[in-house]
Design a protein around this motif. Structure first.
Motif, short mmCIF file in Angstrom:
data_model
loop_
_atom_site.label_atom_id
_atom_site.label_comp_id
_atom_site.label_asym_id
_atom_site.label_seq_id
_atom_site.Cartn_x
_atom_site.Cartn_y
_atom_site.Cartn_z
N VAL A 92 -10.18 8.85 1.56
CA VAL A 92 -10.08 8.06 2.77
C VAL A 92 -9.95 6.57 2.46
CG1 VAL A 92 -12.60 7.90 3.04
CG2 VAL A 92 -11.11 7.61 5.03
N LEU A 93 -10.68 6.07 1.46
CA LEU A 93 -10.59 4.65 1.12
C LEU A 93 -9.20 4.31 0.58
CD1 LEU A 93 -12.14 1.99 0.95
CD2 LEU A 93 -12.77 2.60 -1.39
N ASP A 94 -8.59 5.21 -0.17
CA ASP A 94 -7.26 4.96 -0.72
C ASP A 94 -6.21 4.99 0.39
OD1 ASP A 94 -8.47 4.85 -3.21
OD2 ASP A 94 -8.22 7.01 -3.53
N ARG A 95 -6.39 5.88 1.37
CA ARG A 95 -5.48 5.88 2.51
C ARG A 95 -5.59 4.56 3.26
NH1 ARG A 95 -7.47 11.16 3.39
NH2 ARG A 95 -8.51 10.51 5.33
N TRP A 96 -6.83 4.09 3.41
CA TRP A 96 -7.01 2.78 4.07
C TRP A 96 -6.30 1.68 3.30
CZ3 TRP A 96 -9.27 -1.57 1.91
CH2 TRP A 96 -9.47 -2.64 2.77
N ALA A 97 -6.41 1.68 1.97
CA ALA A 97 -5.78 0.64 1.15
C ALA A 97 -4.26 0.66 1.32
CB ALA A 97 -6.16 0.82 -0.32
N LEU A 98 -3.67 1.84 1.38
CA LEU A 98 -2.22 1.92 1.57
C LEU A 98 -1.84 1.48 2.98
CD1 LEU A 98 -1.14 5.15 -0.33
CD2 LEU A 98 -1.12 2.78 -1.09
N TRP A 99 -2.67 1.82 3.95
CA TRP A 99 -2.41 1.36 5.31
C TRP A 99 -2.42 -0.16 5.39
CZ3 TRP A 99 -6.28 -0.66 8.84
CH2 TRP A 99 -5.79 -0.89 10.14
N ARG A 100 -3.42 -0.78 4.74
CA ARG A 100 -3.47 -2.24 4.72
C ARG A 100 -2.30 -2.83 3.94
NH1 ARG A 100 -5.37 -4.94 8.23
NH2 ARG A 100 -6.08 -6.64 6.90
N THR A 101 -1.89 -2.17 2.88
CA THR A 101 -0.74 -2.64 2.11
C THR A 101 0.53 -2.55 2.93
OG1 THR A 101 -1.80 -1.90 0.07
CG2 THR A 101 0.56 -2.32 -0.03
N ALA A 102 0.65 -1.48 3.72
CA ALA A 102 1.82 -1.35 4.59
C ALA A 102 1.86 -2.48 5.62
CB ALA A 102 1.81 0.00 5.30
N GLN A 103 0.69 -2.84 6.16
CA GLN A 103 0.64 -3.97 7.10
C GLN A 103 1.06 -5.26 6.41
OE1 GLN A 103 -3.47 -3.58 8.51
NE2 GLN A 103 -2.67 -2.98 10.51
N LEU A 104 0.56 -5.45 5.19
CA LEU A 104 0.96 -6.63 4.42
C LEU A 104 2.46 -6.65 4.21
CD1 LEU A 104 0.22 -9.03 2.37
CD2 LEU A 104 0.38 -7.25 0.62
N ALA A 105 3.02 -5.54 3.80
CA ALA A 105 4.46 -5.47 3.55
C ALA A 105 5.24 -5.79 4.81
CB ALA A 105 4.84 -4.09 3.03
N ARG A 106 4.79 -5.28 5.94
CA ARG A 106 5.49 -5.54 7.19
C ARG A 106 5.45 -7.02 7.54
NH1 ARG A 106 8.91 -2.34 8.53
NH2 ARG A 106 7.49 -0.55 8.55
N ARG A 107 4.27 -7.63 7.43
CA ARG A 107 4.16 -9.06 7.76
C ARG A 107 5.01 -9.90 6.83
NH1 ARG A 107 -1.36 -7.61 8.24
NH2 ARG A 107 -1.81 -8.51 6.18
#
Length: 976
Positions: free
Chosen positions: A728-743
């Protein structure tokens, strides 16, 4: 907690990696040395960047493998949409400075961003290689007298000098990490370019936009040439400030003062009164223009007065009467008559130097803000004066030669330089009794941007482009362009709306000749399409030197006759074209001839000064010949200033050169500096600012190093875990990375490079270094090498690294390549710069990993409580703590399903939620804190500590044969 920029091959002391160091534990227990059993990070990617040494090696790698060419071929083969940024040519007359570095780096950012988006974005660099600055440098370095040296020889020296600095600047730009077609740039001195420029001139001429006329232009007496508006800069200058009396000789009846004195006091005491009692007062800061005076202008609609001041009868604008009278000192002022400006029209005044009659004329330009409200008009020495002269058919008189000296036409002032003539003219006015007042004023005055000396307004025969012929279409074209920042549109629109005709001729040798001939019989110019086409073909074959080598009859088509008198003998024009016409022709000479480019360009990028320079000259030549702007979008950036916001000048000792920055920090740090600032403002540069940017660079670099170090045994095709199986923590990290990539990618598309800079530094420092990577150390170092939990973490790290290397690639071009070459194989391309940004949409669908988001809210209270415990000396590390969290019931209920992970996420011995776990006694806690809706209590744990992972766990000593290890570490070692 340890940020990734502190990570080293040996684990950090604050987490379970402490076991890498044998010896006595913080609790005093003596344990075995398990350091060789821990999977500490290992990578060849160095912590010390050493960019000044390493960057040239990376550039050699690009050169060896022809990476720029590969990128172009790849995008072409992919059928990618094209994006064309047309390079504004820098001047080839010296080393680059931080301003040119800023410009080239920004362009490189944009081209690389478009490429990372999957577009075909070729970049063809260019150079401006003609003109006066190169002539100056050749003369300065060689001591040549251009009037004594054959013109072809002088041009050869200029060409050699220009090509020398083309090569120097080429290497300097490449050292910045800028990719482009450096082997095939465009140069304005190339024969094909010159031919295209001549053809563009011909098309403008055929449409009636080119003419020769006697008009006042900016003239530099030191450079001995006309100047364009873009070649003039305004600086403070101290000039004479004089008020001059023009006696009324023939006047309308209205000037006879009703009821006034029978006679005014004579202009010179002791002399008989003059027939005309009134004197019109003018104000000027250029006394040297008075010999060319042809009229005095008043505003037709404003109020004027005839007034007695200090014994003289003056005519001035009523709003200026008090200021003019004050110049005579204290004394009575009596208004004899009021009248409107138009009532003065028709009067004739005596010229104060030679007595000839000059008329009073009307013009709306006359200001009431300064002076006397009466303006002396010299059509040969000012554009506004010239326009007034056209309306009233006044003579255009210019008694000043090309070196700024008076000619015989100036009578007693012949031979005097105009500046030296000023005090002489003032003395003559005083002696004649025509000087009302004299002083000095400091004001903004036009100066030559090359030699930095003051310019003159001087009427000469010049070639002009008639802006009036296509002004409306130019303004309409401006409105169809996207301007970034948006205020650029109004700026250039105002300039085009107000500008005068463009003087395109120069009295120099090093340039493209104006392709015009003069009939030897009637002296009429021959501007003919067939003739111009013949000149263009000659230049295409032999270059523009042929104009100076070949006689007229060898250039002209056979049988050419003068259309006016029928004569067959011709002489060549000696003027060359304005260098702004050279560079302003680049859209025609480059965009239409290079197959990888297209017309119009998608983007022009230059400094804010180019609204009056290259942006405008390109616009005018394009609209005149094609009816459209040569660009779809224009981006302007600020200038480079020092840390205090001052312009960089040698005299201030604040100049920083690009080479100095690169030698000390590397090109990537300079590039990061450019990215860190909003280019719409000036870029501040100082040692302190560079150190701050270098620190941000180290944070990014060390984050990449930590990720690489923990991927040393990870093969993506073999070890990657499916997204749905990630922790779950790794999924969260990828989700946050995806947000970073989008911004970041959205900001990149908007060309807002400072946004990714701040986002990346924050992400590396806070979300990764301040939480995620710190938490992962236990899994990465202490789990079995191929355990699902460790592979889950590595999978997340691999994906995060792949996104980060792509996001920094447009800016940190060398570092991104270095990271890429250290990434686990197989890699998708030979270079990161041949790739595109990865698709992260699947990560966005992972959802916000709500338990982690809820935990981070509670974590703020827990961290405060842990810090309070440390400050009180109750704890040395968070692993010694048991934490009780109390918060909103719904949040704690959701977190309870992940309670076993909370201790790992908080890096504590145990975490209890309100209503779960053993009953806690808050009054026995060693520390407490609250943050928002959450409260936290901390106790020192009594659980034993694992000698390998350094965690305090209830399973320590439970596995047979491993009395000092937790159950997890015992099982890992048992498998070995």
């Amino acid at each position: 907690m340890v940020a990734p920029d502190q990570a080293r091959p040996a684990p950090a002391a604050s987490g379970p990696a402490d076991s890498a160091r044998p010896g006595r534990s913080p609790d005093g227990a003596q344990g075995a040395d398990y350091s060789k059993t821990v999977l500490t990070p290992r990578t060849d990617f160095p912590m010390k960047a050493d960019l000044p040494r390493r960057e040239p090696q990376i550039q050699a790698f690009w050169e060896q493998h022809q990476m720029y060419r590969k990128l172009q071929e790849l995008r072409r083969a992919q059928g990618a949409p094209r994006f064309v940024l047309h390079d504004g040519p820098p001047y080839a007359n010296g080393h680059i400075h931080l301003g040119t570095a800023l410009n080239k780096i920004l362009k490189d950012f944009i081209v690389r961003v478009r490429s990372m988006e999957g577009m075909w974005a070729p970049y063809v660099p260019g150079w401006d290689t003609h003109g006066l600055p190169i002539e100056h440098e050749v003369i300065r370095h060689t001591g040549l007298d251009r009037r004594q040296v054959p013109v072809v020889e002088f041009r050869r020296r200029c060409k050699e000098y220009a090509l020398q600095f083309v090569e120097i600047q080429r290497q300097e730009f490449k050292r910045l990490g800028v990719w482009g077609d450096w082997e095939r740039p465009y140069l304005t001195l190339e024969p094909e370019y010159e031919a295209r420029q001549v053809e563009l001139f011909g098309r403008m001429a055929s449409r009636g936009y080119i003419y020769r006329g006697l008009k006042p232009v900016y003239w530099c007496p030191r450079c001995e040439t006309a100047l364009a508006e873009a070649e003039v800069e305004y600086r403070l200058k101290r000039s004479p400030s004089i008020y001059v009396l023009f006696p009324v000789r023939e006047s309308p009846a209205v000037l006879a003062p009703a009821g006034g004195p029978a006679q005014a006091e004579a202009p010179v005491r002791g002399q008989a009164p003059e027939q005309a009692q009134a004197e019109v007062v003018i104000w000027t800061t250029t006394p040297w223009t008075l010999p060319a005076n042809q009229a005095v202008a008043v505003h037709p609609d404003h109020s004027y007065v005839v007034a007695e001041v200090a014994g003289r009868v003056l005519v001035v604008a009523e709003p200026r009467l008090e200021a003019v009278a004050r110049l005579a000192g204290e004394g009575p002022v009596r208004v004899l008559r009021r009248l409107r400006g138009f009532e003065l029209l028709g009067a004739f005044l005596g010229h104060p130097l030679d007595g000839r009659l000059v008329p009073v004329v009307g013009d709306d330009m006359v200001s009431m803000e300064e002076g006397s409200g009466c303006v002396h008009i010299a059509p040969g020495h000012g554009q506004e004066d010239y326009e007034v002269g056209l309306r009233y058919q006044l003579p255009v008189v210019n008694p000043v030669d090309g070196q700024g000296r008076f000619t015989d036409q100036a009578g007693p002032y012949a031979g005097l330089p105009v500046e030296e003539a000023n005090p002489v003219i003032i003395g003559d006015l005083r002696q004649a009794g025509r000087l009302w007042a004299a002083g000095e004023v400091e004001h903004q005055y036009p100066h030559c941007w090359r030699c930095k000396g003051p310019v003159l307004f001087r009427a000469t025969e010049q070639w002009f482009a008639s802006i009036d012929g296509f002004r409306r279409r130019a303004l309409e074209a401006i409105d169809r362009v996207e301007w970034v920042p948006s205020w650029g549109r109004e700026r250039i629109r105002r300039m085009v709306a107000e500008r005068h005709d463009w003087c395109i001729s120069r009295q120099r040798s090093w340039g493209v000749p104006i392709p015009v001939f003069y009939c030897a019989g009637c002296r009429r110019p021959l501007v003919d399409e067939t003739v111009i086409a013949a000149v263009a073909e000659l230049f295409r074959r032999e270059g523009s030197d042929a104009w100076f080598v070949r006689p007229a009859h060898e250039i002209l088509p056979a049988g050419t006759r003068c259309p006016q008198c029928g004569g067959g003998q011709f002489e060549k024009e000696t003027d060359t074209m304005d260098v702004w016409f050279d560079s302003g022709s680049s859209h025609e000479a480059v965009l239409t001839t290079r197959p990888e480019l297209h017309w119009p360009a998608d983007l022009y990028v230059e400094g804010t000064d180019q609204h009056r320079g290259w942006f405008q000259s390109s616009l005018l030549t394009a609209v005149a010949t094609r009816g459209e702007a040569p660009y779809r979008m224009v981006l302007t950036h600020g200038f480079v200033v020092d840390g205090q916001g001052r312009a960089m000048h040698k005299s201030l000792g604040n100049v920083i050169l690009p080479g100095q920055v690169i030698e000390r920090f590397g090109a990537d740090v300079l590039r990061l500096l450019v990215a860190s600032s909003d280019y719409r403002e000036d870029l501040r540069v100082s040692d302190e600012i560079l150190e701050q940017v270098a620190d941000a660079y180290r944070r990014i670099r060390n984050t990449a190093r930590f990720l690489l170090g923990n991927l040393q045994d990870f093969a993506p095709t073999r070890d990657a875990v499916a997204l749905e199986q990630l922790e779950v923590l790794d999924r969260w990290a990828l989700w946050r990375t995806a947000q970073l990539a989008r911004r970041c990618t959205e900001a990149y598309r908007r060309l807002e490079f400072h946004v990714p800079y701040h986002e990346l530094v924050r992400f590396c420092t806070v979300e990764l270094g301040g939480f995620y990577l710190d938490v992962l150390k236990d899994r990465l170092y202490c789990e079995a090498q191929d355990s699902p939990r460790r592979r889950s973490a590595q999978t997340a790290l691999y994906h995060i690294l792949r996104v980060l290397v792509g996001l920094v690639a447009p800016v940190l071009v060398h570092t991104a390549e270095e990271i890429w070459q250290h990434m686990p194989e197989p890699r998708e391309a030979d270079s990161v710069h041949l790739t595109t940004w990865p698709d992260v949409s699947a990560w966005e669908n992972l959802g916000p990993a709500e338990p982690v988001e809820l935990f981070l809210q509670a974590r703020r209270a827990a961290l405060k409580a842990l810090e309070n415990a440390r400050q009180a000396g109750e704890l040395q590390t968070s692993w010694q703590a048991e934490v009780h969290l109390q918060g909103p019931a719904e949040a704690t209920a959701r977190l309870s399903a992940h309670r076993e992970l909370l201790a790992e996420w908080l890096m504590a011995a145990a975490v209890y939620l309100d209503g779960h776990g053993p009953a806690a006694q808050p009054d026995q806690a060693v520390a407490r804190a609250s943050e928002g809706a959450w409260q936290a209590w901390v106790w020192r744990t009594r659980l034993a500590r694992c000698a390998r992972c350094r965690r305090h766990l209830p399973s320590v000593g439970q596995e047979q044969g491993f009395a000092d290890l937790c159950g997890r570490c015992a099982r890992v070692l048992a498998r070995r």
